[in-house]
Each structure stands twice: as structure tokens, then as C-alpha cells.
Design a protein around this motif. Structure first.
Motif, PDB file in Angstrom:
ATOM      1  N   LEU A 209       0.541  -1.394   0.306  1.00 28.89           N
ATOM      2  CA  LEU A 209      -0.004   0.080   0.174  1.00 28.89           C
ATOM      3  C   LEU A 209       0.419   1.318  -0.516  1.00 28.89           C
ATOM      4  O   LEU A 209       2.080   1.495   1.050  1.00 28.89           O
ATOM      5  CB  LEU A 209      -0.940  -0.323   1.273  1.00 28.89           C
ATOM      6  CG  LEU A 209      -2.069   1.460   0.904  1.00 28.89           C
ATOM      7  CD1 LEU A 209      -3.071   0.716   0.062  1.00 28.89           C
ATOM      8  CD2 LEU A 209      -2.785   0.722   2.545  1.00 28.89           C
ATOM      9  N   THR A 211       1.250   5.052   0.279  1.00 26.52           N
ATOM     10  CA  THR A 211       0.518   6.294   1.546  1.00 26.52           C
ATOM     11  C   THR A 211       0.873   7.805   0.429  1.00 26.52           C
ATOM     12  O   THR A 211       2.275   7.918   0.539  1.00 26.52           O
ATOM     13  CB  THR A 211       0.263   6.489   2.900  1.00 26.52           C
ATOM     14  OG1 THR A 211      -0.615   5.256   2.850  1.00 26.52           O
ATOM     15  CG2 THR A 211      -0.193   7.385   3.206  1.00 26.52           C
ATOM     16  N   GLN A 228      -3.254  -7.215   6.815  1.00 28.64           N
ATOM     17  CA  GLN A 228      -3.938  -6.366   6.031  1.00 28.64           C
ATOM     18  C   GLN A 228      -3.277  -5.053   6.297  1.00 28.64           C
ATOM     19  O   GLN A 228      -2.429  -4.991   7.527  1.00 28.64           O
ATOM     20  CB  GLN A 228      -5.126  -6.723   6.565  1.00 28.64           C
ATOM     21  CG  GLN A 228      -5.377  -6.202   8.339  1.00 28.64           C
ATOM     22  CD  GLN A 228      -7.043  -5.417   9.145  1.00 28.64           C
ATOM     23  OE1 GLN A 228      -7.720  -6.163   8.618  1.00 28.64           O
ATOM     24  NE2 GLN A 228      -7.144  -4.904  10.637  1.00 28.64           N
ATOM     25  N   THR A 230      -3.405  -0.948   7.707  1.00 32.69           N
ATOM     26  CA  THR A 230      -4.191   0.278   8.291  1.00 32.69           C
ATOM     27  C   THR A 230      -3.586   2.161   8.005  1.00 32.69           C
ATOM     28  O   THR A 230      -2.488   2.270   8.212  1.00 32.69           O
ATOM     29  CB  THR A 230      -5.082   0.525   9.541  1.00 32.69           C
ATOM     30  OG1 THR A 230      -3.931   0.347  10.229  1.00 32.69           O
ATOM     31  CG2 THR A 230      -5.933  -0.840   8.937  1.00 32.69           C
ATOM     32  N   THR A 242      -3.099   1.339  -4.163  1.00 30.48           N
ATOM     33  CA  THR A 242      -1.815   0.038  -3.786  1.00 30.48           C
ATOM     34  C   THR A 242      -0.816  -0.644  -5.379  1.00 30.48           C
ATOM     35  O   THR A 242      -1.039   0.351  -5.998  1.00 30.48           O
ATOM     36  CB  THR A 242      -2.991  -1.584  -3.864  1.00 30.48           C
ATOM     37  OG1 THR A 242      -3.621  -1.817  -5.083  1.00 30.48           O
ATOM     38  CG2 THR A 242      -3.638  -1.185  -3.357  1.00 30.48           C
ATOM     39  N   ASP A 245      -2.021  -1.442  -8.225  1.00 32.07           N
ATOM     40  CA  ASP A 245      -2.725  -0.267  -8.721  1.00 32.07           C
ATOM     41  C   ASP A 245      -2.275  -0.186 -10.571  1.00 32.07           C
ATOM     42  O   ASP A 245      -1.368   0.532 -10.328  1.00 32.07           O
ATOM     43  CB  ASP A 245      -2.841   1.097  -7.950  1.00 32.07           C
ATOM     44  CG  ASP A 245      -4.163   2.290  -9.045  1.00 32.07           C
ATOM     45  OD1 ASP A 245      -4.244   2.052 -10.538  1.00 32.07           O
ATOM     46  OD2 ASP A 245      -4.792   2.955  -9.007  1.00 32.07           O
ATOM     47  N   ILE A 268      -8.168   3.470   6.420  1.00 32.54           N
ATOM     48  CA  ILE A 268      -8.140   2.868   5.413  1.00 32.54           C
ATOM     49  C   ILE A 268      -7.596   1.335   5.494  1.00 32.54           C
ATOM     50  O   ILE A 268      -6.476   1.234   6.487  1.00 32.54           O
ATOM     51  CB  ILE A 268      -8.084   3.690   3.706  1.00 32.54           C
ATOM     52  CG1 ILE A 268      -8.299   2.427   2.478  1.00 32.54           C
ATOM     53  CG2 ILE A 268      -6.710   3.171   3.876  1.00 32.54           C
ATOM     54  CD1 ILE A 268      -9.968   3.348   2.020  1.00 32.54           C
ATOM     55  N   TYR A 270      -6.437  -2.204   4.091  1.00 33.96           N
ATOM     56  CA  TYR A 270      -6.635  -2.697   2.942  1.00 33.96           C
ATOM     57  C   TYR A 270      -6.155  -3.915   2.858  1.00 33.96           C
ATOM     58  O   TYR A 270      -5.044  -4.463   4.052  1.00 33.96           O
ATOM     59  CB  TYR A 270      -4.872  -1.912   2.916  1.00 33.96           C
ATOM     60  CG  TYR A 270      -4.594  -3.238   1.182  1.00 33.96           C
ATOM     61  CD1 TYR A 270      -5.586  -3.222   0.166  1.00 33.96           C
ATOM     62  CD2 TYR A 270      -3.401  -3.558   1.498  1.00 33.96           C
ATOM     63  CE1 TYR A 270      -4.466  -4.073  -0.900  1.00 33.96           C
ATOM     64  CE2 TYR A 270      -2.397  -4.032   0.176  1.00 33.96           C
ATOM     65  CZ  TYR A 270      -3.456  -4.018  -1.206  1.00 33.96           C
ATOM     66  OH  TYR A 270      -2.766  -5.166  -1.780  1.00 33.96           O
ATOM     67  N   VAL A 275      -7.460  -7.773  -1.729  1.00 33.47           N
ATOM     68  CA  VAL A 275      -6.894  -6.670  -2.697  1.00 33.47           C
ATOM     69  C   VAL A 275      -7.742  -6.063  -3.105  1.00 33.47           C
ATOM     70  O   VAL A 275      -8.688  -5.042  -3.635  1.00 33.47           O
ATOM     71  CB  VAL A 275      -6.131  -7.400  -4.135  1.00 33.47           C
ATOM     72  CG1 VAL A 275      -5.927  -5.640  -4.704  1.00 33.47           C
ATOM     73  CG2 VAL A 275      -5.667  -8.301  -4.112  1.00 33.47           C
ATOM     74  N   LYS A 276      -8.166  -5.412  -1.232  1.00 36.31           N
ATOM     75  CA  LYS A 276      -9.567  -4.912  -1.290  1.00 36.31           C
ATOM     76  C   LYS A 276      -9.458  -3.661  -0.320  1.00 36.31           C
ATOM     77  O   LYS A 276      -8.839  -4.071   0.589  1.00 36.31           O
ATOM     78  CB  LYS A 276     -10.931  -5.783  -0.602  1.00 36.31           C
ATOM     79  CG  LYS A 276     -12.293  -4.876  -0.569  1.00 36.31           C
ATOM     80  CD  LYS A 276     -13.593  -6.057  -0.323  1.00 36.31           C
ATOM     81  CE  LYS A 276     -13.137  -6.536   0.957  1.00 36.31           C
ATOM     82  NZ  LYS A 276     -14.290  -7.166   1.675  1.00 36.31           N
ATOM     83  N   MET A 277     -10.229  -2.723  -0.613  1.00 37.13           N
ATOM     84  CA  MET A 277      -9.770  -1.486   0.639  1.00 37.13           C
ATOM     85  C   MET A 277     -11.318  -1.194   1.144  1.00 37.13           C
ATOM     86  O   MET A 277     -12.218  -0.983   0.425  1.00 37.13           O
ATOM     87  CB  MET A 277      -9.217  -0.034  -0.582  1.00 37.13           C
ATOM     88  CG  MET A 277      -7.509  -0.663  -0.201  1.00 37.13           C
ATOM     89  SD  MET A 277      -6.634   1.141  -0.760  1.00 37.13           S
ATOM     90  CE  MET A 277      -7.200   1.065  -2.316  1.00 37.13           C
ATOM     91  N   LYS A 279     -13.054   1.585   3.417  1.00 40.34           N
ATOM     92  CA  LYS A 279     -12.524   2.862   3.764  1.00 40.34           C
ATOM     93  C   LYS A 279     -13.720   3.490   4.874  1.00 40.34           C
ATOM     94  O   LYS A 279     -15.483   2.726   4.803  1.00 40.34           O
ATOM     95  CB  LYS A 279     -12.633   4.377   2.788  1.00 40.34           C
ATOM     96  CG  LYS A 279     -12.850   5.655   3.009  1.00 40.34           C
ATOM     97  CD  LYS A 279     -12.852   7.401   2.120  1.00 40.34           C
ATOM     98  CE  LYS A 279     -12.938   8.044   2.173  1.00 40.34           C
ATOM     99  NZ  LYS A 279     -13.121   8.918   1.828  1.00 40.34           N
TER     100      LYS A 279
END
Length: 371
Positions: A209, A211, A228, A230, A242, A245, A268, A270, A275-277, A279
Motif C-alpha cells: 500500500l 500512502t 492487512q 491500515t 496499491t 494499481d 482505510i 487494505y 486486494v480490497k480497501m 474506507k
């Protein structure tokens, strides 16, 4: 990871994420790169060449300038290409098997010697140069900081940003920052307070991930062995996306914030495996407006729509409601000293409504008041 499909050996050598994997592999990055190699076997040769070049320069990397590293890469890749061409030409000749095997072995030994000599010659030349290097600013290099204590460790970066590194956490970054971006690689948990610099975005890479911020404060949790990551925002805005992406390279290089945008009190989650986010809001949202601007949270015969509006501004959160339905629903309550969840529960119960958190926003469901 799709962006690596067109990378050359030179691109891989200069790529920070690839270098991090070679020098500081983790179970997550090993799995990510191994999966990618199995899907792109044609890149294995380039990756192996880039790996050899990086490992050959690892011990002296802090002392080599960018131009010198480019020279090592250029020479080494040239030697590899020449060796491959020579091997191909020899394969068309009718040569005894033992002689061919001996030639291949000799070529491999020669390549290793030449690679070492290329690197050595650059280092020797570096040491023999006059004292000009002492008159210039020292080259940037990667440093790694690990918190092996039981307390949070404070780090101050060259741009004035700070990192509160939790126990067992690890970060890796350039010292000082180099180029148009400020990049940090995180394993574990850390709270970041980033100095504002719109021309040089700050990026944190953590377990797949990314940021991206221009100047704000936020927390990231990316522990090894946990599936995961966060990101929780305390102030300002951050963008997250990600590495998988397809537009990740563009989003990294662009100074604008692109991706899923998080505001104060939002976070968030992740999930690496899916492969899911997701919010949502942080567990304990905090008041974000300055004390001098905080409205009193005690109300008397105040329309519920006005109460929700005040609450949203106080916490910097979007509260979605039907103003027409709630304007005639008066509220009398003292909400000082309560958590946001408690405040929402009291208000909703008083005006016969309910709420849910969707995509980092509070959605109020109401059919109006009976009174």
C-alpha cells in the motif's frame, strides 16, 4: 506491479521498491515478487542481472554517486550483452561438447571477474580523486532505522518531518531525501508528522500500500505476518493506492493527490489477500477544529439538522442527512465530554433516527418526527 513489465535492467537497478526487496526482503515482498516472476518469466533474466549489480555495489553504495552507479550499470549490461552474443555465435559452430562446456564456464568466470573489476575501478577512481568531493554536499544514501526497544522511538528526517516508530517497527529512507519525492519504506507501526512541501510529495510504502501526502499527520499499521494494512488520518489529507494499481506509477510521479482520499478521523483498511480497501472512520474520532472555534455542544430546542451540521464541522466528518425531514425535530441535550458515537446515539434516539458509517461518512436515516 504491472509497471515492471517494460522495465530494463537499468530501470530495475534504480527502482526503490526492487532495491528494498533485494537488500531487505520480507515474507510479503518475497511472495509479491515471486508471484510476479511466475507470471512474467521473460523478466527473470533482467531481474537476475539487476540483482547481481546491486549486490556487487552494496558494501560501497553510500560512497558511489548517481553518475558512477550509472556507469557501472552501463558497463555491466554491455558486458552481459557481449557475452550473450558471443555464446550465440559459438553455438552455431560445430564445436566438441567438452570444449563448448569449457568455453561457457570460462565465459561465466570472465564475466564475474569483469563485473568485479568494473565496480572496483569505479571505487578506486573515487578514492583517487582530489578533495573536490569534500567541497560538495555529501551524496544521499539509504539508512534503515529499527526500534528494538519497548518504547516509541522518535526520528527526525532531513526535511523536518518526524516519525514516531512503534516497538519492533522498521523504516528505510534516503538521507537526505533525493530527487522530487520523499520516500519511506515501513514495516510495523508508525505515526508520521510530515513537513509541508507541495513540490515534493511524501510517500510511505508499506506491504503493497502506498500512502501519499503533501503535509499532514497520520498513522500506518503494516505488521509482518498480518494480512492487512491500515492508515488513519489525524490532520490534513492523504491519498492511498496499491502497488497493483495499473496507474500506480503515474500516481506516484504526479504531485497531485490521486487515489482514495482520506480526511481527518477517516481510515482505510487494505486486505492484502483480497486486494480490497475499506474506507471508514477511526475508532475514536477526535475534534479537529481549534479550541477557539469549537461550538458548545449543549443544545436547547435546536433543530436536529443544525445539530448534525455542527457536529460534522467539529469533527471534520461528512454527516449526510435529509434537512427537510429533520428541521422540525428539536433537540435538547448536553453532549460535552462524550465520544462521537455516544453523541450520535443520543441524537438519533431523541429524533427517532438511526445512523450508519459508509465510505468514511455518517449517513442518517430518518422518517421525520412524530411531534
Amino acid at each position: 506491479m504491472n509497471r515492471y513489465s517494460d522495465f530494463s535492467v537499468e530501470d530495475l537497478v534504480w527502482d526503490d521498491f526492487f532495491r528494498q526487496w533485494i537488500f531487505s526482503p520480507t515474507s510479503e515482498t518475497n511472495a509479491l515478487w515471486n508471484n510476479w516472476i511466475s507470471e512474467n518469466p521473460e523478466m527473470l533474466g533482467k531481474m537476475e542481472q539487476a540483482r547481481r549489480i546491486l549486490l556487487s555495489m552494496r558494501l560501497e553504495e553510500p560512497e558511489i554517486t548517481d553518475a558512477e552507479i550509472n556507469e557501472v550499470v552501463r558497463r555491466t549490461v554491455g558486458l552481459v550483452n557481449v557475452a550473450n552474443t558471443a555464446t550465440t555465435q559459438l553455438s552455431h559452430r560445430k564445436t566438441p561438447v567438452l570444449f563448448t562446456t569449457w568455453m561457457r564456464l570460462a565465459a561465466c568466470i570472465a564475466l564475474i571477474i569483469l563485473l568485479g573489476w568494473t565496480t572496483y575501478s569505479v571505487l578506486v577512481r573515487k578514492q583517487q580523486e582530489p578533495q573536490l568531493g569534500q567541497q560538495l554536499k555529501a551524496s544521499s544514501y539509504f539508512v534503515e532505522e529499527t526500534n528494538s526497544t519497548s518504547r516509541t522511538r522518535q526520528l527526525v528526517l532531513s526535511d523536518g518531518s518526524s516519525i514516531s516508530l512503534a516497538p519492533q517497527g522498521r523504516v528505510r529512507y534516503r538521507k537526505p531525501f533525493h530527487g522530487q519525492r520523499r520516500e519511506v519504506y515501513l514495516t510495523g507501526e508508525a505515526f508520521f508528522q510530515i513537513a509541508k512541501d507541495p513540490d515534493r510529495p511524501f510517500l510511505v510504502f508499506a506491504n503493497g500500500l502506498i500512502t501519499k501526502v503533501l503535509g499532514t499527520s497520520f498513522r500506518i499499521k503494516a505488521y509482518e505476518g498480518v494480512d492487512q494494512v491500515t492508515v488513519e488520518v489525524k490532520s490534513g489529507k492523504v491519498a492511498v493506492f496499491t502497488e497493483r494499481d495499473p496507474q500506480s506509477k503515474k500516481k506516484v510521479e504526479d504531485n497531485a493527490l490521486q487515489g482514495v482520499i482520506l480526511k481527518p478521523n477517516q481510515k482505510i483498511i487494505y486486505a492484502l489477500n483480497e486486494v480490497k480497501m475499506v474506507k471508514t472512520l477511526v475508532e475514536k474520532p477526535e475534534i479537529v477544529v481549534p479550541k477557539s472555534q469549537i461550538s458548545r455542544l449543549d443544545f436547547e430546542d435546536t433543530p436536529a439538522s443544525e445539530v448534525f451540521n455542527t457536529l460534522g464541522k467539529t469533527y471534520g466528518i461528512d454527516i449526510i442527512y435529509d434537512a427537510a425531514l429533520l428541521k422540525d425535530c428539536p433537540l435538547t441535550a448536553v453532549l460535552e465530554g462524550l465520544t462521537l458515537q455516544d453523541k450520535l446515539n443520543i441524537i438519533c434516539k431523541a429524533v427517532e433516527s438511526s445512523y450508519e458509517i459508509v465510505d468514511g461518512q455518517v449517513i442518517i436515516h430518518s422518517k421525520g418526527c412524530k411531534n
